[in-house]
Structures are given as C-alpha cells and as structure tokens.
Write a protein that holds these residues in place. Structure first.
Motif, mmCIF file in Angstrom:
data_model
loop_
_atom_site.group_PDB
_atom_site.id
_atom_site.type_symbol
_atom_site.label_atom_id
_atom_site.label_comp_id
_atom_site.label_asym_id
_atom_site.label_seq_id
_atom_site.Cartn_x
_atom_site.Cartn_y
_atom_site.Cartn_z
ATOM 1 N N VAL A 1 4.069 7.455 -0.989
ATOM 2 C CA VAL A 1 3.332 6.815 -2.148
ATOM 3 C C VAL A 1 2.920 8.104 -2.741
ATOM 4 C CG1 VAL A 1 0.970 6.167 -2.210
ATOM 5 C CG2 VAL A 1 1.991 5.267 -0.397
ATOM 6 N N TYR B 1 -5.276 0.985 0.772
ATOM 7 C CA TYR B 1 -3.895 0.541 0.365
ATOM 8 C C TYR B 1 -2.769 1.763 0.540
ATOM 9 C CZ TYR B 1 0.245 -1.696 -1.246
ATOM 10 O OH TYR B 1 1.457 -2.354 -1.420
ATOM 11 N N ALA B 2 -3.248 3.015 0.187
ATOM 12 C CA ALA B 2 -2.425 4.036 0.505
ATOM 13 C C ALA B 2 -2.404 4.469 2.005
ATOM 14 C CB ALA B 2 -2.821 5.102 -0.416
ATOM 15 N N PRO C 1 -4.281 -2.284 -6.474
ATOM 16 C CA PRO C 1 -3.208 -2.543 -5.723
ATOM 17 C C PRO C 1 -3.188 -3.950 -5.164
ATOM 18 C CG PRO C 1 -4.963 -1.609 -4.517
ATOM 19 C CD PRO C 1 -5.373 -1.452 -5.956
ATOM 20 N N LEU D 1 -1.253 11.731 4.422
ATOM 21 C CA LEU D 1 -1.731 11.781 2.782
ATOM 22 C C LEU D 1 -2.191 13.138 2.296
ATOM 23 C CD1 LEU D 1 -3.389 8.303 1.988
ATOM 24 C CD2 LEU D 1 -1.486 9.104 1.080
ATOM 25 N N ASP E 1 4.756 4.023 -5.874
ATOM 26 C CA ASP E 1 3.218 3.825 -5.630
ATOM 27 C C ASP E 1 2.893 3.315 -4.368
ATOM 28 O OD1 ASP E 1 2.766 4.645 -8.311
ATOM 29 O OD2 ASP E 1 2.651 2.467 -9.190
ATOM 30 N N GLY E 2 4.100 3.145 -3.553
ATOM 31 C CA GLY E 2 3.881 2.535 -2.254
ATOM 32 C C GLY E 2 3.778 1.216 -2.112
ATOM 33 N N ASP F 1 0.287 9.201 -6.352
ATOM 34 C CA ASP F 1 -1.029 8.717 -6.886
ATOM 35 C C ASP F 1 -0.431 7.874 -7.960
ATOM 36 O OD1 ASP F 1 -3.132 8.827 -8.821
ATOM 37 O OD2 ASP F 1 -3.976 10.016 -7.192
ATOM 38 N N GLY G 1 2.347 10.905 1.507
ATOM 39 C CA GLY G 1 1.974 10.466 0.060
ATOM 40 C C GLY G 1 1.084 11.473 -0.589
ATOM 41 N N LEU H 1 -2.168 12.107 -3.133
ATOM 42 C CA LEU H 1 -3.286 11.452 -3.938
ATOM 43 C C LEU H 1 -4.120 12.730 -4.688
ATOM 44 C CD1 LEU H 1 -4.620 9.075 -1.644
ATOM 45 C CD2 LEU H 1 -3.178 8.635 -3.379
#
Length: 240
Positions: A148, A137-138, A9, A99, A181-182, A150, A122, A124
């Motif tokens: 976001v 970062y996420a 990132p 997340l 990807d955010g 993954d 998000g 992941l």
C-alpha cells in the motif's frame, strides 16, 4: 501545496459480509499527541485491538510481536529506523503487516525493503488527509499481504522520461497505480467500471511490459509497485 482530495477506499468485503476478523495492531510513534490520536482513532474502529508504544525499545519490552497482525511504525524513531524495526519484527513474526508513517514524502524508502520481503508493507504520510476508513483499509490490506502506498502521495508522483512505465497504456498505468493503493482486483474493477477479467488482462500485460517474470519467490503485484516507485519521482510539497 496540499495534496488533492482522493477517492475513498472501497468497502472492506469483510465488513460488507459481516465476517470481520479481529486484528491486533501495534503503534510505534514517539510523538505523544500523534500516538494518542492514532490509538483513540483506531480503538473506535470495529475489528481492531490496539496497543501503542513510543520506541523500538518499548515495543520489544512491552509487546509480544507473535500476537500481532499489523505494526504502524514511525519512520524516524528516537532509538532507530522504522524500516529496520519492521524488518526485525518480521523475523520474529513472518507475515506481519507493516505500515510505515512519515511526516515527509519518504515513500521511496520502501525500496530499502528487499523485494522478497516487500509483500505486506505500506507507506502513509502524516501530512495527507486520510480518513479513518482509509487508514483501516490500509491496515487490513497489509495484513492480507498487499502493498500500500499513500494514495495522495502516489497521485503526486510523475513518471520518469524513458522509464519502462512509459510503455504502458493509460489504462494499464491506472491499474498499476490502484494496485499501489492496495486495492484488490475486484475493487479496481469497481473503481474503473470494468470487469475483473479486464483488470487481470491489464495487469498481465503490464507485468510483461515492465519485465516482471513469473516467479514463485516474487509476487508480481509487489514487483509492479516497486517498479512504480523506482520509475517515478515525487512532485509532493508538504504543507508543513
């Protein structure tokens, strides 16, 4: 087959400028080893305060959601569903970043979140090779209200034939994928070697081609990510 390596990132602007805000993060994960690993990993990162619990029940019993900025939640919990828990937490703490963590490619489950609530969510995968910096970062991205996906799983998704995404140019699809990807517009511009104004132009063109109307109630970036999920299919194969 394992996911291909992904680009790291971009630097967090807050870290670069030294204006790092402190985020309170809750981990809800029932697997003790993975929960402890996440807690130790994140506790070592600047700007994060971390608490970890094993279930929805423990989160309600031991953590005041009003003090949180982000919740990392396992999709499958022993006493509930991660999406449902995230929505319940949002009712008590509007704007909370969520997340969702999963051992499988269940990324399309984010479509279970209504579009009006989808900003700041998000997904992941536990199987992808995200670095500590990418995870942080996420976390900061969802705390800021961005959506976001993954990057490794997103990169494995294929566009459905005759979907609205086929109307987009290659560059427009690249920009929408990086939004997923955010990344911010500035980070997208840096990644692609174009100007932020060009990123804006590509995004606005993509919104039009995807039929995303201007609306105060809906964030067009979030709607673009939802469209990306709706009109792509997974070619991900888990290593485990």
């Amino acid at each position: 087959m394992p996911a291909p390596p992904i680009a790291p990132p971009p630097p967090d602007p807050a870290i670069v400028t030294g204006q790092l805000s402190i985020l309170d993060v809750m981990i809800v994960e029932d697997q003790p080893l993975f929960r402890e690993m996440l807690a130790v990993l994140l506790a070592d990162q600047n700007g994060l305060r971390v608490r970890a619990v094993a279930s929805s029940t423990e989160s309600a019993r031991h953590v005041d959601v009003r003090t949180l900025d982000v919740a990392l939640i396992d999709l499958r919990l022993p006493d509930g569903d991660g999406i449902r828990l995230g929505r319940e937490l949002r009712l008590r703490r509007p704007g909370l970043g969520i997340l969702v963590l999963s051992a499988s490619d269940s990324i399309s489950t984010l479509l279970d979140v209504p579009g009006s609530e989808a900003a700041g969510w998000g997904f992941l995968s536990k199987n992808s090779s995200l670095s500590a910096s990418a995870l942080v970062y996420a976390i900061r991205a969802v705390a800021a209200g961005r959506t976001v996906l993954d990057p490794a799983i997103r990169a494995q998704r294929e566009i459905r034939r005759n979907s609205p995404l086929t109307r987009l140019s290659r560059r427009q699809r690249e920009v929408v994928a990086l939004v997923a990807d955010g990344l911010t517009n500035a980070a997208i511009a840096d990644r692609l070697g174009i100007s932020p104004r060009s990123v804006d132009a590509h995004l606005n063109a993509a919104y039009g081609l995807l039929g995303i109307p201007a609306s105060r109630e809906r964030n067009p970036r979030v709607e673009a990510v939802r469209s990306y999920l709706q009109h792509t299919t997974s070619s991900w194969t888990s290593a485990g």
